[in-house]
Each structure stands twice: as structure tokens, then as C-alpha cells.
Design a protein around this motif. Sequence first.
Motif, PDB file in Angstrom:
ATOM      1  N   LEU A 167     -42.257  -8.745 -54.888  1.00  0.00           N
ATOM      2  CA  LEU A 167     -41.723  -8.744 -53.527  1.00  0.00           C
ATOM      3  C   LEU A 167     -40.199  -8.713 -53.536  1.00  0.00           C
ATOM      4  N   TYR A 168     -39.606  -9.533 -54.395  1.00  0.00           N
ATOM      5  CA  TYR A 168     -38.149  -9.593 -54.454  1.00  0.00           C
ATOM      6  C   TYR A 168     -37.559  -8.325 -55.053  1.00  0.00           C
ATOM      7  N   SER A 169     -38.131  -7.859 -56.151  1.00  0.00           N
ATOM      8  CA  SER A 169     -37.535  -6.697 -56.816  1.00  0.00           C
ATOM      9  C   SER A 169     -37.708  -5.415 -56.005  1.00  0.00           C
ATOM     10  N   ASN A 170     -38.803  -5.318 -55.261  1.00  0.00           N
ATOM     11  CA  ASN A 170     -39.080  -4.074 -54.541  1.00  0.00           C
ATOM     12  C   ASN A 170     -38.733  -4.131 -53.056  1.00  0.00           C
ATOM     13  N   TYR A 171     -38.370  -5.346 -52.553  1.00  0.00           N
ATOM     14  CA  TYR A 171     -38.059  -5.417 -51.127  1.00  0.00           C
ATOM     15  C   TYR A 171     -36.926  -6.384 -50.788  1.00  0.00           C
ATOM     16  N   ILE A 172     -37.133  -7.664 -50.999  1.00  0.00           N
ATOM     17  CA  ILE A 172     -36.200  -8.655 -50.462  1.00  0.00           C
ATOM     18  C   ILE A 172     -34.802  -8.522 -51.054  1.00  0.00           C
ATOM     19  N   ASN A 173     -34.685  -8.189 -52.323  1.00  0.00           N
ATOM     20  CA  ASN A 173     -33.351  -8.053 -52.924  1.00  0.00           C
ATOM     21  C   ASN A 173     -32.503  -6.994 -52.222  1.00  0.00           C
ATOM     22  N   HIS A 174     -33.157  -6.099 -51.496  1.00  0.00           N
ATOM     23  CA  HIS A 174     -32.429  -5.067 -50.761  1.00  0.00           C
ATOM     24  C   HIS A 174     -32.097  -5.514 -49.338  1.00  0.00           C
ATOM     25  N   PHE A 175     -32.757  -6.569 -48.868  1.00  0.00           N
ATOM     26  CA  PHE A 175     -32.518  -7.119 -47.522  1.00  0.00           C
ATOM     27  C   PHE A 175     -32.526  -8.643 -47.622  1.00  0.00           C
ATOM     28  N   PRO A 176     -31.569  -9.241 -48.327  1.00  0.00           N
ATOM     29  CA  PRO A 176     -31.680 -10.643 -48.735  1.00  0.00           C
ATOM     30  C   PRO A 176     -31.476 -11.685 -47.639  1.00  0.00           C
ATOM     31  N   THR A 177     -30.846 -11.340 -46.524  1.00  0.00           N
ATOM     32  CA  THR A 177     -30.486 -12.376 -45.551  1.00  0.00           C
ATOM     33  C   THR A 177     -31.278 -12.288 -44.258  1.00  0.00           C
ATOM     34  N   ASN A 178     -32.230 -11.384 -44.179  1.00  0.00           N
ATOM     35  CA  ASN A 178     -32.876 -11.129 -42.892  1.00  0.00           C
ATOM     36  C   ASN A 178     -34.250 -11.757 -42.726  1.00  0.00           C
ATOM     37  N   VAL A 179     -34.725 -12.478 -43.713  1.00  0.00           N
ATOM     38  CA  VAL A 179     -36.105 -12.940 -43.644  1.00  0.00           C
ATOM     39  C   VAL A 179     -36.260 -14.268 -44.381  1.00  0.00           C
ATOM     40  N   ASP A 180     -37.160 -15.100 -43.879  1.00  0.00           N
ATOM     41  CA  ASP A 180     -37.590 -16.303 -44.588  1.00  0.00           C
ATOM     42  C   ASP A 180     -38.925 -16.027 -45.264  1.00  0.00           C
ATOM     43  N   VAL A 181     -39.120 -16.626 -46.428  1.00  0.00           N
ATOM     44  CA  VAL A 181     -40.402 -16.539 -47.135  1.00  0.00           C
ATOM     45  C   VAL A 181     -41.021 -17.928 -47.089  1.00  0.00           C
ATOM     46  N   ILE A 182     -42.100 -18.061 -46.345  1.00  0.00           N
ATOM     47  CA  ILE A 182     -42.743 -19.363 -46.152  1.00  0.00           C
ATOM     48  C   ILE A 182     -44.006 -19.429 -47.008  1.00  0.00           C
ATOM     49  N   ILE A 183     -44.061 -20.435 -47.854  1.00  0.00           N
ATOM     50  CA  ILE A 183     -45.252 -20.667 -48.674  1.00  0.00           C
ATOM     51  C   ILE A 183     -45.978 -21.875 -48.099  1.00  0.00           C
ATOM     52  N   PHE A 184     -47.094 -21.628 -47.437  1.00  0.00           N
ATOM     53  CA  PHE A 184     -47.924 -22.708 -46.918  1.00  0.00           C
ATOM     54  C   PHE A 184     -48.821 -23.234 -48.031  1.00  0.00           C
ATOM     55  N   TYR A 185     -49.130 -24.523 -47.958  1.00  0.00           N
ATOM     56  CA  TYR A 185     -50.083 -25.108 -48.901  1.00  0.00           C
ATOM     57  C   TYR A 185     -50.704 -26.337 -48.259  1.00  0.00           C
ATOM     58  N   VAL A 186     -51.849 -26.735 -48.796  1.00  0.00           N
ATOM     59  CA  VAL A 186     -52.568 -27.907 -48.302  1.00  0.00           C
ATOM     60  C   VAL A 186     -52.423 -29.012 -49.341  1.00  0.00           C
ATOM     61  N   PRO A 187     -51.699 -30.092 -49.043  1.00  0.00           N
ATOM     62  CA  PRO A 187     -51.436 -31.134 -50.048  1.00  0.00           C
ATOM     63  C   PRO A 187     -52.694 -31.682 -50.708  1.00  0.00           C
ATOM     64  N   GLU A 188     -53.782 -31.790 -49.942  1.00  0.00           N
ATOM     65  CA  GLU A 188     -55.019 -32.335 -50.506  1.00  0.00           C
ATOM     66  C   GLU A 188     -55.607 -31.424 -51.581  1.00  0.00           C
ATOM     67  N   GLU A 189     -55.197 -30.170 -51.599  1.00  0.00           N
ATOM     68  CA  GLU A 189     -55.728 -29.221 -52.570  1.00  0.00           C
ATOM     69  C   GLU A 189     -54.732 -28.917 -53.679  1.00  0.00           C
ATOM     70  N   GLY A 190     -53.666 -29.690 -53.760  1.00  0.00           N
ATOM     71  CA  GLY A 190     -52.675 -29.491 -54.809  1.00  0.00           C
ATOM     72  C   GLY A 190     -51.281 -29.310 -54.245  1.00  0.00           C
ATOM     73  N   VAL A 191     -50.318 -29.953 -54.889  1.00  0.00           N
ATOM     74  CA  VAL A 191     -48.923 -29.851 -54.451  1.00  0.00           C
ATOM     75  C   VAL A 191     -48.099 -29.182 -55.546  1.00  0.00           C
ATOM     76  N   PRO A 192     -47.037 -28.494 -55.173  1.00  0.00           N
ATOM     77  CA  PRO A 192     -46.192 -27.855 -56.187  1.00  0.00           C
ATOM     78  C   PRO A 192     -45.413 -28.885 -56.991  1.00  0.00           C
ATOM     79  N   THR A 193     -45.489 -28.794 -58.299  1.00  0.00           N
ATOM     80  CA  THR A 193     -44.764 -29.691 -59.184  1.00  0.00           C
ATOM     81  C   THR A 193     -43.369 -29.131 -59.447  1.00  0.00           C
ATOM     82  N   ASN A 194     -42.545 -29.902 -60.128  1.00  0.00           N
ATOM     83  CA  ASN A 194     -41.215 -29.407 -60.518  1.00  0.00           C
ATOM     84  C   ASN A 194     -41.327 -28.164 -61.391  1.00  0.00           C
TER      85      ASN A 194
END
Length: 434
Positions: A89-116
Motif C-alpha cells: 500500500l505504501y510503496s504503490n500508493y501512500i508514498n505518492h500522497f503521504p499527507t492526504n489520508v489516515d490509515v486506521i487499523i481496527f482490532y478487537v482487544p479480546e482477540e489479541g492486541v498489538p505488541t511492541n
Amino acid sequence: QRSKHRMLIGLLATLILSIGISQIILAEKAITLSSNPISISKQQKEQNTDAIVYLAQFSKVHSTYGAQHDIENNTISGNSKLSKSLDLLYSNYINHFPTNVDVIIFYVPEEGVPTNETMEELQLANRPQIKLHPLNSTYWSLPYNLHESDSIHWNRPMYSIGYRHMMRWFAILIWPYLHNLGYTHVMRLDDDSYIHSQIKYNLFEYMRDNHKVYGFRQPVIEDAVGVGWDDMVDKVLDVNKDATTQELVDEFKKDRRISFYNNFFIADISFFIRPPASIFLNMIDESNLIYTQRTGDLVVHSTVVRLLLPPERIHWFRDFSYQHMTLCTNPKCGHGVVNGCPQNGGLSRGVGTYTDEEWSAITGHLKVKVEHDKKVVERGDPPDRKCLWVVRYNTFIGAKDVMKCLKRKERCYPYLKQFLNSSEAAETSKFIPS
């Protein structure tokens, strides 16, 4: 005495007004807390009105599909798939339009949380557009009149309750959530959605500039709509006779199963939160068919969009190469799908991307890897039975569900050709087999 009455009335009015304001404040806080976004500042919310969204599972085992494997039979986790999807996504799209969009990653804490470690793998430090949003029970729980104990009686019980929550999220609940955060447009990708060629223009600006409301990449035939779906849609149309035109209804009823594969879509959020679409969605949600019949978000999107939007407000993106392919990794596959072979989706070639030689090399390698998957070989299937559902054309390789919409003689084409002008139709005909 009258002055005392006036004083009491004034105090009472002040109290009522203050209670009303406090309730509004509490309601606004409830919206914010229920959304519960992480790392989204007021300044950034005001700056970006476009969002690219994922729903991630930070675990090695999918709630429905179990342990998953890639095309080379390597065990893969949600993290590794998501990392690959973000890299592309970044190499083929966002790097060409870096300031115009947010990338939201939804997750359900009960099914796992992102670690460091996950944060580092996803390169969050170098990707300021990425925001992590946990989904709480407001968005990830059964409707009040359904109970978990009833799920054994639901259609296609191999699909978990969490999977059905996911379908409801993308069909019904995501629209007000993003609207409340100030977003006007949304693009969805799954963690195994891969953009394989460069996109040289701003997709969101294209939608706005050309007055498009909904965009898709892959058409598909979806027959698994669930018992009662067609009757419910007819009821919604009967109750809301002025919601659409007879022309759109007639076109829809010619073939109700023509759909948009919505692991990739771009949409104007306002369409879904205002009548008549919001009325349709509310009646669909109240029917509970998403849970009891496993009526998918793909079906909901496709039905509402086809019934309420004329073709000129819908866009079929065909100028970039896109892959979303589910391999059968357990006995829960569709009829005729060999274990280890593509069950849904595939790789679609963008018009104007790759030479024919490059495409042949890419799809040839992919087909070899699929046909020689370890699990297929272990089954002892004869060569002519390996991956029967793999279809290879100048424009696509993958399962039959998407292929059925790509041939000019197939049932989808009369509808899809509405999205092509004369020059596009001529160019596309070079890639679409007869």
C-alpha cells in the motif's frame, strides 16, 4: 409573590437547560469513548477526511479459517499478512500522497492486541498516517435479541460469531463510527489485500471530482445470500417505494447475485448515513440475517448500492493490479474446492499493467505454486483434479467466483458494461475473454 414565582420559574428553566447541555456533553463523550481511537489528534482529524481502513487479527489463528498458509504452504499470521499489505500500500500508493489520508487499523482487544514487536513490524514509527482503533462492545457484540447459545442453529455454523461481528461492522456500523470522527470517505483493505502495481493518482480525489459514491475493484457472483434475504429486500422496497427508481429495481432483479467483492471498496460515507440508504441498513440490521443466515457485508453493500445508485455514480477500478485470494486450508471449503486451492478471489491484472510476457511469468509461477501445494499432493489427487477452480486468463488468475464476472458471455457482463465508456470498453475487451 409574583416575583418569587418568576424567580422559581427562572431557576427551573436554568436547571432544565443545564441538564440538557450536560446530557449533550455526556452524549458527545460517549461517542468519543465508544470510538476509543488511539493517536488521533484534533489537528489531524481536521486535516484528513479520507481514511483507509483495515480490521486486523493480531493472532496466528483466524477465528473462522483457523491456522492459515500462504501459496507456498508456509504458516502465516495476521501480522505477516498485514505487514505485506501495508508495504505494498505504501510503496504503490501512500508514498505518492503521504499527507492526504489516515490509515486506521481496527482490532478487537479480546482477540489479541498489538505488541511492541508488532508495532515495529508494521513500521508504525515511520508511518505517521497509521492509527490504531480498538473496537469495544458497542461495535463488537450481538444485537440485544440474539444470544450466543442460539448460534448452533444459525446457517453455516462453521463461521464464528466474531466473523459475523465483522460482517455487521463493515455492513452497518462503520459508517456512523467514521462519520463521528469527521471522515467523509473510506477505502477498505483486508490484511491479505495486495496492491501490486503503482497507483498514480489520488483515489479519493478521483471519486470526489467525478461525483462517484462507491468504487470497487473485483466484481463477483455471490449466491450465498441466506434464506429470507430476497424476501426481506422486497419488503424494504415495498415499504420505501420512493427510495429508488423502477429502472434500478428492474435492473437489480434481472440478476440479484451480481455483486462487488468488497475486501476493496471506496465509498462516500454520507451516502450510507442518510436516507434512503440508512433506512435500508437499519431494516437489514433489525432482520438479524447477518447473524442467523450469515448474509455477508458483500451482499449488503452490493444490494444497497445497486438499488439506490445509478451506474454513473459507481466506479469499477481496473487500472491497478489487485490480489485478494483465500486458500482452502481445512474441510470448511465450498463445494468442489480441493484442500489447498483457491476458494475465493484471486489476482486481477490492471489494464495497462505488465506486458503479456510479465503477466504470463507471474501467473505461471502462481499456478505452479498452487497446484503443487503440499496439502494437494498429500491428498493424492490426480493432476487433472488439482485446483479445479484455478482460472487463468489475460486479466485474472484465481477462483471461479470472480472469473464468472469477467467473461463477456457470462451473466455479469451486461451489468458491468454500464461502467465502461466506448474507449474503455474497447481497451477492456483486449483483456476480457469471450
